[in-house]
Design a protein around this motif. Sequence first.
Motif, PDB file in Angstrom:
ATOM      1  N   SER A   1       0.841  -1.200   0.000  1.00 14.34           N
ATOM      2  CA  SER A   1       0.000   0.000   0.000  1.00 14.34           C
ATOM      3  C   SER A   1       0.871   1.243   0.000  1.00 14.34           C
ATOM      4  CB  SER A   1      -0.842   0.053   1.268  1.00 14.34           C
ATOM      5  OG  SER A   1      -2.059  -0.595   1.087  1.00 14.34           O
ATOM      6  N   THR A   2       0.339   2.304  -0.614  1.00 14.49           N
ATOM      7  CA  THR A   2       1.050   3.587  -0.677  1.00 14.49           C
ATOM      8  C   THR A   2       0.545   4.502   0.434  1.00 14.49           C
ATOM      9  OG1 THR A   2       0.898   3.351  -3.084  1.00 14.49           O
ATOM     10  CG2 THR A   2       1.620   5.497  -2.239  1.00 14.49           C
TER      11      THR A   2
ATOM     12  N   GLY B   1       1.484   8.404   2.375  1.00 17.47           N
ATOM     13  CA  GLY B   1       2.332   9.579   2.546  1.00 17.47           C
ATOM     14  C   GLY B   1       2.870   9.594   3.971  1.00 17.47           C
TER      15      GLY B   1
ATOM     16  N   SER C   1      -0.221   7.532   8.659  1.00 18.81           N
ATOM     17  CA  SER C   1      -1.563   7.286   9.193  1.00 18.81           C
ATOM     18  C   SER C   1      -2.350   6.634   8.086  1.00 18.81           C
ATOM     19  CB  SER C   1      -2.237   8.598   9.591  1.00 18.81           C
ATOM     20  OG  SER C   1      -1.462   9.279  10.550  1.00 18.81           O
TER      21      SER C   1
ATOM     22  N   ARG D   1      -6.124   4.537   6.796  1.00 17.34           N
ATOM     23  CA  ARG D   1      -7.494   4.088   7.022  1.00 17.34           C
ATOM     24  C   ARG D   1      -7.620   2.669   6.495  1.00 17.34           C
ATOM     25  NH1 ARG D   1     -11.042   8.046   4.510  1.00 17.34           N
ATOM     26  NH2 ARG D   1     -10.976   9.131   6.495  1.00 17.34           N
TER      27      ARG D   1
ATOM     28  N   GLY E   1      -9.034  -2.108   2.587  1.00 23.20           N
ATOM     29  CA  GLY E   1      -9.022  -3.337   1.777  1.00 23.20           C
ATOM     30  C   GLY E   1      -8.059  -4.338   2.377  1.00 23.20           C
TER      31      GLY E   1
ATOM     32  N   ALA F   1      -4.639  -5.097   2.051  1.00 25.33           N
ATOM     33  CA  ALA F   1      -3.341  -4.751   2.648  1.00 25.33           C
ATOM     34  C   ALA F   1      -3.536  -3.964   3.945  1.00 25.33           C
ATOM     35  CB  ALA F   1      -2.505  -3.952   1.657  1.00 25.33           C
ATOM     36  N   THR F   2      -4.453  -2.996   3.909  1.00 30.95           N
ATOM     37  CA  THR F   2      -4.638  -2.165   5.110  1.00 30.95           C
ATOM     38  C   THR F   2      -5.284  -2.979   6.244  1.00 30.95           C
ATOM     39  OG1 THR F   2      -6.583  -1.249   4.000  1.00 30.95           O
ATOM     40  CG2 THR F   2      -4.612   0.137   4.069  1.00 30.95           C
TER      41      THR F   2
ATOM     42  N   GLU G   1      -3.437  11.586  -5.235  1.00 33.00           N
ATOM     43  CA  GLU G   1      -3.343  10.215  -4.702  1.00 33.00           C
ATOM     44  C   GLU G   1      -3.750   9.181  -5.746  1.00 33.00           C
ATOM     45  OE1 GLU G   1      -5.069   9.289  -0.986  1.00 33.00           O
ATOM     46  OE2 GLU G   1      -3.741  10.644   0.114  1.00 33.00           O
ATOM     47  N   ASN G   2      -3.229   9.300  -6.971  1.00 31.32           N
ATOM     48  CA  ASN G   2      -3.548   8.267  -7.975  1.00 31.32           C
ATOM     49  C   ASN G   2      -3.025   6.916  -7.516  1.00 31.32           C
ATOM     50  OD1 ASN G   2      -4.180  10.594  -9.287  1.00 31.32           O
ATOM     51  ND2 ASN G   2      -3.584   9.796 -11.280  1.00 31.32           N
ATOM     52  N   ARG G   3      -3.747   5.862  -7.850  1.00 31.57           N
ATOM     53  CA  ARG G   3      -3.311   4.528  -7.429  1.00 31.57           C
ATOM     54  C   ARG G   3      -1.949   4.216  -8.033  1.00 31.57           C
ATOM     55  NH1 ARG G   3      -7.766   0.178  -6.149  1.00 31.57           N
ATOM     56  NH2 ARG G   3      -6.042  -0.383  -4.817  1.00 31.57           N
TER      57      ARG G   3
HETATM   58  C1  LIG Z   1       0.697   9.103  -2.942  1.00 27.74           C
HETATM   59  C2  LIG Z   1      -0.373   8.413  -2.121  1.00 27.74           C
HETATM   60  C3  LIG Z   1      -0.450   8.673  -0.764  1.00 27.74           C
HETATM   61  C4  LIG Z   1      -1.418   8.039   0.017  1.00 27.74           C
HETATM   62  N1  LIG Z   1      -1.432   8.313   1.358  1.00 27.74           N
HETATM   63  C5  LIG Z   1      -2.332   7.694   2.142  1.00 27.74           C
HETATM   64  C6  LIG Z   1      -2.324   7.934   3.542  1.00 27.74           C
HETATM   65  O1  LIG Z   1      -1.513   8.712   4.067  1.00 27.74           O
HETATM   66  N2  LIG Z   1      -3.236   7.260   4.271  1.00 27.74           N
HETATM   67  C7  LIG Z   1      -4.173   6.386   3.734  1.00 27.74           C
HETATM   68  O2  LIG Z   1      -4.993   5.811   4.459  1.00 27.74           O
HETATM   69  N3  LIG Z   1      -4.192   6.157   2.413  1.00 27.74           N
HETATM   70  C8  LIG Z   1      -3.300   6.774   1.604  1.00 27.74           C
HETATM   71  N4  LIG Z   1      -3.308   6.509   0.258  1.00 27.74           N
HETATM   72  C9  LIG Z   1      -4.299   5.539  -0.274  1.00 27.74           C
HETATM   73  C10 LIG Z   1      -3.842   4.117   0.030  1.00 27.74           C
HETATM   74  O3  LIG Z   1      -2.693   3.814  -0.759  1.00 27.74           O
HETATM   75  C11 LIG Z   1      -4.936   3.073  -0.251  1.00 27.74           C
HETATM   76  O4  LIG Z   1      -6.064   3.360   0.519  1.00 27.74           O
HETATM   77  C12 LIG Z   1      -4.457   1.672   0.130  1.00 27.74           C
HETATM   78  O5  LIG Z   1      -3.379   1.287  -0.681  1.00 27.74           O
HETATM   79  C13 LIG Z   1      -5.548   0.655  -0.011  1.00 27.74           C
HETATM   80  O6  LIG Z   1      -4.941  -0.610   0.097  1.00 27.74           O
HETATM   81  P1  LIG Z   1      -5.771  -1.932   0.398  1.00 27.74           P
HETATM   82  O7  LIG Z   1      -5.084  -3.104  -0.217  1.00 27.74           O
HETATM   83  O8  LIG Z   1      -6.090  -2.052   1.836  1.00 27.74           O
HETATM   84  O9  LIG Z   1      -7.135  -1.639  -0.341  1.00 27.74           O
HETATM   85  P2  LIG Z   1      -7.628  -2.111  -1.773  1.00 27.74           P
HETATM   86  O10 LIG Z   1      -8.261  -3.458  -1.593  1.00 27.74           O
HETATM   87  O11 LIG Z   1      -6.576  -1.948  -2.809  1.00 27.74           O
HETATM   88  O12 LIG Z   1      -8.733  -0.993  -1.960  1.00 27.74           O
HETATM   89  C14 LIG Z   1      -9.766  -0.781  -0.984  1.00 27.74           C
HETATM   90  C15 LIG Z   1     -10.570   0.465  -1.394  1.00 27.74           C
HETATM   91  O13 LIG Z   1      -9.723   1.636  -1.381  1.00 27.74           O
HETATM   92  C16 LIG Z   1      -9.724   2.242  -2.665  1.00 27.74           C
HETATM   93  N5  LIG Z   1      -8.370   2.766  -2.972  1.00 27.74           N
HETATM   94  C17 LIG Z   1      -7.223   2.073  -3.046  1.00 27.74           C
HETATM   95  N6  LIG Z   1      -6.195   2.882  -3.360  1.00 27.74           N
HETATM   96  C18 LIG Z   1      -6.706   4.123  -3.483  1.00 27.74           C
HETATM   97  C19 LIG Z   1      -6.175   5.384  -3.816  1.00 27.74           C
HETATM   98  N7  LIG Z   1      -4.892   5.562  -4.117  1.00 27.74           N
HETATM   99  N8  LIG Z   1      -7.002   6.441  -3.831  1.00 27.74           N
HETATM  100  C20 LIG Z   1      -8.316   6.287  -3.555  1.00 27.74           C
HETATM  101  N9  LIG Z   1      -8.891   5.126  -3.247  1.00 27.74           N
HETATM  102  C21 LIG Z   1      -8.094   4.056  -3.216  1.00 27.74           C
HETATM  103  C22 LIG Z   1     -10.126   1.132  -3.625  1.00 27.74           C
HETATM  104  O14 LIG Z   1     -10.710   1.643  -4.802  1.00 27.74           O
HETATM  105  C23 LIG Z   1     -11.117   0.354  -2.807  1.00 27.74           C
HETATM  106  O15 LIG Z   1     -12.389   0.965  -2.815  1.00 27.74           O
HETATM  107  C24 LIG Z   1      -2.345   7.125  -0.555  1.00 27.74           C
HETATM  108  C25 LIG Z   1      -2.265   6.838  -1.922  1.00 27.74           C
HETATM  109  C26 LIG Z   1      -1.286   7.483  -2.694  1.00 27.74           C
HETATM  110  C27 LIG Z   1      -1.193   7.147  -4.140  1.00 27.74           C
END
Ligand SMILES: Cc1cc2nc3c(=O)[nH]c(=O)nc-3n(C[C@H](O)[C@H](O)[C@H](O)COP(=O)(O)OP(=O)(O)OC[C@H]3O[C@@H](n4cnc5c(N)ncnc54)[C@H](O)[C@@H]3O)c2cc1C
Length: 274
Positions: free
Chosen positions: A52-53, A55, A69, A71, A74, A76-77, A235-237
């Motif tokens: 997961s990404t 900041g 920090s 939330r 999905g 990974a989180t 915050e692009n994926r």
């Molecule tokens: C540069 C950058 C910085 C970020 N910083 C933070 C941060 O400080 N704290 C934080 O909680 N999250 C942050 N995010 C978002 C975070 O990366 C995703 O929420 C996380 O990777 C989801 O992982 P997962 O496997 O648990 O969820 P997944 O199973 O991959 O997704 C669960 C849900 O989250 C959504 N999601 C996943 N990635 C993103 C994203 N990039 N933008 C919007 N929705 C998303 C999916 O569409 C889905 O609805 C950041 C993303 C980027 C690109």
Amino acid sequence: MENIYLPKLAEIKEIIQETADTKTIRLTIDGKSIDFLPGQFGEFSLIGEGESTFGFSSSPLRKEYFEFSFRTSGRATTGINGLNEGDKLAFRGPYGNYFDTSKMHGKDIVFVGGGIGMAPVKSIMEYCLDERDKYGKITILYGARTVGDLLYKNIFEEWKNHKDTEFVVTVDPGGETPDWKGKVGFVPTILEQLPLKGENSIAVVCGPPIMIKFALKTLEEKMGFSKENIITTLENRMKCGLGKCGRCNVGSVYVCKDGPVFTAKELESLPNDF
Ligand SMILES: Cc1cc2nc3c(=O)[nH]c(=O)nc-3n(C[C@H](O)[C@H](O)[C@H](O)COP(=O)(O)OP(=O)(O)OC[C@H]3O[C@@H](n4cnc5c(N)ncnc54)[C@H](O)[C@@H]3O)c2cc1C
Ligand code: FES
């Protein structure tokens, strides 16, 4: 040659339960923080669950740990949410560009954060507060949907107690509790009511896309901030985080490498597909 994809193991020093679904995790590698700059991000992974990404949310000037920090949303989180203090988390980074604080010296700054978007704002804001004398007046505006969704409540007092610094906290209408003493209103509405002028000022804005859209409009059209002086993060994926895979690009711009920090002027030249 160093393998740029190879993660390092970071140790979890402290976990702070911020809200029902959000935690802050403080990490060390070899007992201390790593070198990074505010606005940059890392790739954090748990074997078998994914990467997961996030900041960074701490000031890079605080060397005892680095922090993010997150939330739980999905796979990974959810995995990271199950970790305890003393556990290890794999980390790659830091990646991306950063807030250029040298351009902020001597200027008034307004930091505007919404929801989990307050995390990267906290990093740059605490960096500036750690070197308070280099900047003019600092205003911090932080909003969340409800009182229960506010992160960092345990350090609000610390933010307030810096000289020439105003801290304003708001929740969306209907999100207040009977004992709530902060503002009630959407972030752009409260922003408009603050006594700020765009002249010699910088605005740093991060939050949900709808908040960013209206906050940028307010800053430009009602408060006189120039597009060059409004800075935000996207915050692009992402997948690689390194400009290799093409997962994050907007037109020819790679958000992971050319961003995630952009001025409103730079955003104007991006295709409208982010
Ligand atoms: C540069 C950058 C910085 C970020 N910083 C933070 C941060 O400080 N704290 C934080 O909680 N999250 C942050 N995010 C978002 C975070 O990366 C995703 O929420 C996380 O990777 C989801 O992982 P997962 O496997 O648990 O969820 P997944 O199973 O991959 O997704 C669960 C849900 O989250 C959504 N999601 C996943 N990635 C993103 C994203 N990039 N933008 C919007 N929705 C998303 C999916 O569409 C889905 O609805 C950041 C993303 C980027 C690109
Ligand atoms: S995440 Fe791979 S190119 Fe940006």
